[in-house]
Design a protein around this motif. Structure first.
Motif, PDB file in Angstrom:
ATOM      1  N   SER A  91      53.562  32.433  15.632  1.00 35.91           N
ATOM      2  CA  SER A  91      54.323  31.445  16.401  1.00 35.91           C
ATOM      3  C   SER A  91      53.635  31.150  17.727  1.00 35.91           C
ATOM      4  O   SER A  91      53.586  29.993  18.176  1.00 35.91           O
ATOM      5  CB  SER A  91      55.745  31.956  16.658  1.00 35.91           C
ATOM      6  OG  SER A  91      56.452  32.128  15.455  1.00 35.91           O
ATOM      7  N   LEU A  92      53.088  32.188  18.360  1.00 39.04           N
ATOM      8  CA  LEU A  92      52.385  32.010  19.634  1.00 39.04           C
ATOM      9  C   LEU A  92      51.111  31.193  19.445  1.00 39.04           C
ATOM     10  O   LEU A  92      50.797  30.296  20.252  1.00 39.04           O
ATOM     11  CB  LEU A  92      52.048  33.381  20.230  1.00 39.04           C
ATOM     12  CG  LEU A  92      51.731  33.434  21.723  1.00 39.04           C
ATOM     13  CD1 LEU A  92      52.911  32.939  22.544  1.00 39.04           C
ATOM     14  CD2 LEU A  92      51.360  34.850  22.145  1.00 39.04           C
TER      15      LEU A  92
ATOM     16  N   ASN B 161      43.752  20.914  14.442  1.00 44.22           N
ATOM     17  CA  ASN B 161      44.540  22.099  14.801  1.00 44.22           C
ATOM     18  C   ASN B 161      45.343  22.629  13.615  1.00 44.22           C
ATOM     19  O   ASN B 161      45.500  23.843  13.445  1.00 44.22           O
ATOM     20  CB  ASN B 161      45.483  21.771  15.954  1.00 44.22           C
ATOM     21  CG  ASN B 161      44.753  21.586  17.271  1.00 44.22           C
ATOM     22  OD1 ASN B 161      43.582  21.960  17.396  1.00 44.22           O
ATOM     23  ND2 ASN B 161      45.424  21.012  18.249  1.00 44.22           N
ATOM     24  N   GLY B 162      45.857  21.706  12.778  1.00 47.80           N
ATOM     25  CA  GLY B 162      46.596  22.137  11.599  1.00 47.80           C
ATOM     26  C   GLY B 162      45.722  22.900  10.625  1.00 47.80           C
ATOM     27  O   GLY B 162      46.127  23.931  10.075  1.00 47.80           O
TER      28      GLY B 162
ATOM     29  N   SER C   1      49.516  23.467  20.121  1.00 48.08           N
ATOM     30  CA  SER C   1      50.378  22.296  20.386  1.00 48.08           C
ATOM     31  C   SER C   1      51.348  21.977  19.255  1.00 48.08           C
ATOM     32  O   SER C   1      51.834  20.844  19.154  1.00 48.08           O
ATOM     33  CB  SER C   1      49.533  21.051  20.710  1.00 48.08           C
ATOM     34  OG  SER C   1      48.717  21.290  21.831  1.00 48.08           O
ATOM     35  N   PHE C   2      51.615  22.953  18.389  1.00 42.65           N
ATOM     36  CA  PHE C   2      52.648  22.795  17.380  1.00 42.65           C
ATOM     37  C   PHE C   2      53.895  23.548  17.826  1.00 42.65           C
ATOM     38  O   PHE C   2      53.871  24.314  18.777  1.00 42.65           O
ATOM     39  CB  PHE C   2      52.175  23.317  16.019  1.00 42.65           C
ATOM     40  CG  PHE C   2      50.986  22.578  15.467  1.00 42.65           C
ATOM     41  CD1 PHE C   2      50.992  21.197  15.403  1.00 42.65           C
ATOM     42  CD2 PHE C   2      49.866  23.252  15.022  1.00 42.65           C
ATOM     43  CE1 PHE C   2      49.901  20.500  14.901  1.00 42.65           C
ATOM     44  CE2 PHE C   2      48.771  22.573  14.520  1.00 42.65           C
ATOM     45  CZ  PHE C   2      48.785  21.192  14.460  1.00 42.65           C
ATOM     46  N   SER C   3      54.988  23.357  17.105  1.00 41.64           N
ATOM     47  CA  SER C   3      56.223  24.057  17.453  1.00 41.64           C
ATOM     48  C   SER C   3      56.175  25.499  16.954  1.00 41.64           C
ATOM     49  O   SER C   3      55.460  25.821  15.995  1.00 41.64           O
ATOM     50  CB  SER C   3      57.432  23.342  16.833  1.00 41.64           C
ATOM     51  OG  SER C   3      57.408  23.439  15.424  1.00 41.64           O
ATOM     52  N   ILE C   4      56.944  26.367  17.600  1.00 38.78           N
ATOM     53  CA  ILE C   4      56.985  27.776  17.185  1.00 38.78           C
ATOM     54  C   ILE C   4      57.622  27.906  15.803  1.00 38.78           C
ATOM     55  O   ILE C   4      57.366  28.875  15.078  1.00 38.78           O
ATOM     56  CB  ILE C   4      57.740  28.646  18.201  1.00 38.78           C
ATOM     57  CG1 ILE C   4      59.179  28.148  18.395  1.00 38.78           C
ATOM     58  CG2 ILE C   4      57.008  28.683  19.538  1.00 38.78           C
ATOM     59  CD1 ILE C   4      60.029  29.055  19.258  1.00 38.78           C
TER      60      ILE C   4
ATOM     61  N   GLY D 279      53.298  16.739  17.787  1.00 38.08           N
ATOM     62  CA  GLY D 279      52.138  16.306  18.563  1.00 38.08           C
ATOM     63  C   GLY D 279      52.372  15.024  19.324  1.00 38.08           C
ATOM     64  O   GLY D 279      51.562  14.658  20.179  1.00 38.08           O
ATOM     65  N   LEU D 280      53.484  14.338  19.066  1.00 35.33           N
ATOM     66  CA  LEU D 280      53.734  13.052  19.711  1.00 35.33           C
ATOM     67  C   LEU D 280      54.133  13.184  21.177  1.00 35.33           C
ATOM     68  O   LEU D 280      54.134  12.200  21.905  1.00 35.33           O
ATOM     69  CB  LEU D 280      54.834  12.293  18.957  1.00 35.33           C
ATOM     70  CG  LEU D 280      54.450  11.767  17.567  1.00 35.33           C
ATOM     71  CD1 LEU D 280      55.655  11.105  16.924  1.00 35.33           C
ATOM     72  CD2 LEU D 280      53.291  10.789  17.654  1.00 35.33           C
TER      73      LEU D 280
END
Length: 336
Positions: free
Chosen positions: A162-163, A120-121, A169-172, A103-104
């Protein structure tokens, strides 16, 4: 590859050896990061990169350890279950670190970032949990009639989560890992793992190719070699010693501590993702990424042989391991 890591983690194992795995997992992460930070600062690396690298040194490779323990048919032994248990703990710590760092990249103030990341998490985890519990389990009951459809559906679920992770806004990688965990407890997980084993081995090969690609030139290897060897020795020797001390405090025999300790003598796929995310947000340089990659190549290669030949190593070192076995347990016994 991280989908396969999540798929290999069974929370029933954590229930069986939960306390020792939790304390060992957290303790190893804390002590390795603190000692590693002091060591890295001592060789002249700046504070922010030192924090990243010291944290990267704490995580052990779930995919490598699970494969090696499975190949040796020892994953159901006491030390195998303890190892898998603290790997689960480590992986969740790694996921939290990846969520924060991923997120940074957004140019926002710290308070908004933390609240947005937390929101979001929570949304992502709740969605995966509820969908897995109330829909995915029923859906897989129907899909399981066809082994090929079961395999394809498992991969499709990995892509879907993953999508969603990317959208939030996190990584896949985070999404793939959570997707694997969400179906690890289903009765068909073993069928999917059986089907996906060749794919796992293929991605392990690609993983090592990826490691090599991170080191761009021979000159990079020469420049990072002195510090890289020092950090590799710390991971290969220091990590097992930390785990052996923690295991010994709980009254386990020296052989359990030794075999368990060997399983943390390498860094993880999460370590490489962590430093790459740090590079993407501008906290690390290509030198730091190459340094951690070098440590990854050395430790994963050597620790694999250490685990394969662990019985022989134990016979050689057995007479020196008495200091890790306590006659009187300092911590109350957890098991009968």
């Amino acid at each position: 590859m991280l989908f396969i890591v999540g798929l290999s983690l069974n929370f029933k194992v954590l229930k069986e050896v939960g306390k020792i795995s939790l304390i060992t997992g957290i303790g190893q992460v804390v002590f390795t990061s603190l000692i590693g930070y002091v060591l890295i600062k001592a060789v002249g690396i700046e504070t922010i990169p030192a924090i990243y690298i010291s944290v990267a040194l704490t995580f052990s490779s779930t995919i490598i350890i699970v494969k090696l323990l499975s190949d040796k048919n020892v994953i159901e032994t006491l030390y195998g279950r303890i190892s898998v248990g603290f790997l689960i703990v480590q992986d969740f710590i790694a996921i939290i670190a990846l969520i924060l760092i991923s997120g940074l990249s957004a140019k926002i103030n710290t308070s908004y970032f933390l609240l947005n990341t937390l929101k979001n998490g929570v949304i992502l985890i709740i969605f995966v949990y509820l969908f897995s519990k109330y829909i995915l389990s029923k859906l897989f009951n129907y899909i399981a009639k066809s082994q090929e459809l079961l395999f394809i559906s498992g991969i499709a679920w990995c892509f879907i989560v993953s999508l969603i992770s990317l959208y939030l806004s996190f990584s896949i990688e985070i999404g793939a890992f959570l997707a694997g965990i969400s179906i690890a407890s289903l009765p068909y997980a073993f069928n999917i793992i059986g089907k996906i084993t060749p794919l796992r081995d293929f991605f392990i090969v690609l993983f090592f190719v990826y490691l090599g690609l991170q080191i761009t030139s021979f000159a990079d290897i020469i420049s990072i070699m002195p510090i890289g060897i020092l950090l590799s020795l710390f991971v290969l020797i220091g990590n097992p010693l930390i785990v052996m001390v923690l295991i010994g405090l709980f009254g386990y025999k020296k052989n359990i501590g030794f075999y368990t300790g060997l399983t943390v003598a390498q860094i993880s796929e999460f370590s490489l993702i962590l430093v790459n995310l740090g590079y993407n947000v501008g906290h690390l340089t290509s030198y730091h990424v190459s340094l951690v990659t070098f440590v990854g190549v050395v430790t994963i290669t050597l620790s694999s042989y250490m685990i394969i030949y662990s019985e022989r190593l134990y016979k050689i070192l057995e007479k020196y391991l008495w200091i890790f076995e306590r006659k009187k347990v300092l911590v109350n016994k957890l098991f009968n």
